[in-house]
Enzyme design. Structure first.
Site, mmCIF file in Angstrom:
data_model
loop_
_atom_site.group_PDB
_atom_site.id
_atom_site.type_symbol
_atom_site.label_atom_id
_atom_site.label_comp_id
_atom_site.label_asym_id
_atom_site.label_seq_id
_atom_site.Cartn_x
_atom_site.Cartn_y
_atom_site.Cartn_z
ATOM 1 N N PRO A 86 9.508 -2.932 -0.005
ATOM 2 C CA PRO A 86 8.974 -4.416 0.009
ATOM 3 C C PRO A 86 8.850 -5.020 1.372
ATOM 4 O O PRO A 86 7.947 -6.086 1.630
ATOM 5 C CB PRO A 86 9.698 -5.158 -0.995
ATOM 6 N N GLU A 113 19.391 -2.144 -3.751
ATOM 7 C CA GLU A 113 19.163 -3.434 -3.011
ATOM 8 C C GLU A 113 18.475 -2.706 -1.520
ATOM 9 O O GLU A 113 18.135 -3.537 -0.752
ATOM 10 C CB GLU A 113 20.279 -4.049 -2.702
ATOM 11 N N ARG A 150 -6.619 12.090 -2.645
ATOM 12 C CA ARG A 150 -7.964 11.911 -2.991
ATOM 13 C C ARG A 150 -9.183 11.908 -1.915
ATOM 14 O O ARG A 150 -10.275 12.132 -1.946
ATOM 15 C CB ARG A 150 -8.428 10.735 -3.838
ATOM 16 N N ASP A 164 -16.932 3.706 -2.204
ATOM 17 C CA ASP A 164 -16.061 2.773 -2.895
ATOM 18 C C ASP A 164 -15.762 1.625 -2.129
ATOM 19 O O ASP A 164 -15.856 1.016 -1.150
ATOM 20 C CB ASP A 164 -14.601 3.427 -2.589
HETATM 21 C C1 4G0 Z 1 13.920 -0.693 -0.219
HETATM 22 C C2 4G0 Z 1 8.779 -0.469 -2.401
HETATM 23 C C3 4G0 Z 1 13.404 -0.174 -1.561
HETATM 24 C C4 4G0 Z 1 14.318 -2.141 -0.478
HETATM 25 C C5 4G0 Z 1 10.040 -0.272 -2.879
HETATM 26 C C6 4G0 Z 1 13.912 -2.069 -2.925
HETATM 27 C C7 4G0 Z 1 8.575 -2.405 -3.822
HETATM 28 C C8 4G0 Z 1 8.052 -1.655 -2.966
HETATM 29 C C9 4G0 Z 1 13.431 -0.808 -2.544
HETATM 30 C C10 4G0 Z 1 14.326 -2.593 -1.715
HETATM 31 C C11 4G0 Z 1 10.544 -1.251 -3.933
HETATM 32 C C12 4G0 Z 1 6.461 -2.071 -2.419
HETATM 33 C C13 4G0 Z 1 15.342 -4.710 -0.512
HETATM 34 C C14 4G0 Z 1 14.520 -4.709 -2.915
HETATM 35 C C15 4G0 Z 1 12.860 -0.123 -3.665
HETATM 36 N N1 4G0 Z 1 9.717 -2.104 -4.459
HETATM 37 N N2 4G0 Z 1 6.179 -3.233 -2.411
HETATM 38 N N3 4G0 Z 1 11.896 -1.003 -4.366
HETATM 39 N N4 4G0 Z 1 14.833 -4.149 -1.656
HETATM 40 O O1 4G0 Z 1 6.013 -1.284 -1.901
#
Ligand code: 4G0
Length: 242
Positions: A86, A113, A150, A164
């Site tokens: 994220p 986490e 794709r 697209d």
């Molecule tokens: C790393 C990607 C991976 C850290 C992965 C969570 C959303 C996305 C993950 C965390 C993911 C995205 C710090 C919670 C696995 N969630 N938005 N989850 N933390 O691309």
């Protein structure tokens, strides 16, 4: 293109690789896809891949050893290592084009986490598919892999992806098929006129209208030509009157 996903749940990708366009792309060797369990690389006697956070606090982190060994065992000289988190750079169509240039990619999926910070020094790109948190990186990896695959020649046989949404920086114009009237809603007359230049102009204007109403941030980024600027002024006037 070769894609190796590093994950604790390699089976997660079975429905992705066994369905429709992606299955055909793999069968036709446009892409060589595999998912590898990085737990197979752990040297921990209990097969653990995570541990508590140094300094205290709730939750678990993925540890360096299994993931770094899995990266080293699956990478070549020119492999691009991508991590789904994220906190990554936001994925958009331009980024998809850039990443899809690579002949060989590793896509790393996390759980818990997140990752020990030191894993990032083995990673070339940290990517996020949007501002939300998922239980694991696998769903994000499927999105990235689909978008990259794709674009490869022969995967989508038409040139339809060239107009697209996002390829020209605008949202797609409204499209219709038969019947010409459905429950009182008609196909716009101009699309039945056979006048190709008028149709082209109408579609461009309605692309601009949809983008103006829904994604004005995309218009701020786009360099508009004279025709597009004029159509945008018309759209703004028309929408004010509504
Ligand atoms: C790393 C990607 C991976 C850290 C992965 C969570 C959303 C996305 C993950 C965390 C993911 C995205 C710090 C919670 C696995 N969630 N938005 N989850 N933390 O691309």
């Amino acid at each position: 293109m070769k894609i190796t996903v590093l994950t604790l749940f390699p089976e997660f990708f079975d429905s992705f690789t066994n369905t429709s366009i992606i299955k055909r792309a793999i069968d036709n060797k446009h892409v060589d896809f595999s998912s590898v369990n990085f737990r197979d690389y752990t040297l921990d006697k209990h097969n653990n891949v995570d541990d508590t956070v140094c300094g205290g606090g709730a939750g678990m982190l993925l540890t360096c050893q299994p993931i770094v060994d899995a990266i080293k065992a699956n990478r070549q000289k020119d492999t691009k290592v991508i991590m789904m988190t994220p906190q990554g750079a936001p994925l958009n169509q331009q980024k998809v084009h850039e990443l899809a240039q690579s002949d060989d990619v590793i896509v790393l999926c996390g759980h818990y986490e997140g990752f020990d910070e030191r894993i990032r020094s083995y990673v070339d790109e940290e990517i996020s598919i949007g501002d939300y948190v998922l239980t694991g990186g696998e769903t994000a990896a499927v999105v990235l892999c689909d978008a990259m695959i794709r674009l490869h020649d022969g995967v989508i046989t038409t040139t339809s992806h060239e107009d697209d949404s996002y390829e020209n920086g605008l949202l797609e114009y409204p499209q219709y098929t038969r019947p010409i009237e459905f429950e009182g809603q008609k196909v716009p007359d101009i699309l039945l006129s056979g006048h190709h230049e008028n149709i082209r102009k109408w579609r461009l204007k309605e692309s601009i209208r949809k983008t103006y109403l829904r994604r004005p941030d995309l218009l701020d980024k786009k360099e508009l030509n004279k025709e597009e600027s004029k159509l945008l002024s018309e759209v703004i006037e028309e929408e004010k009157m509504k």
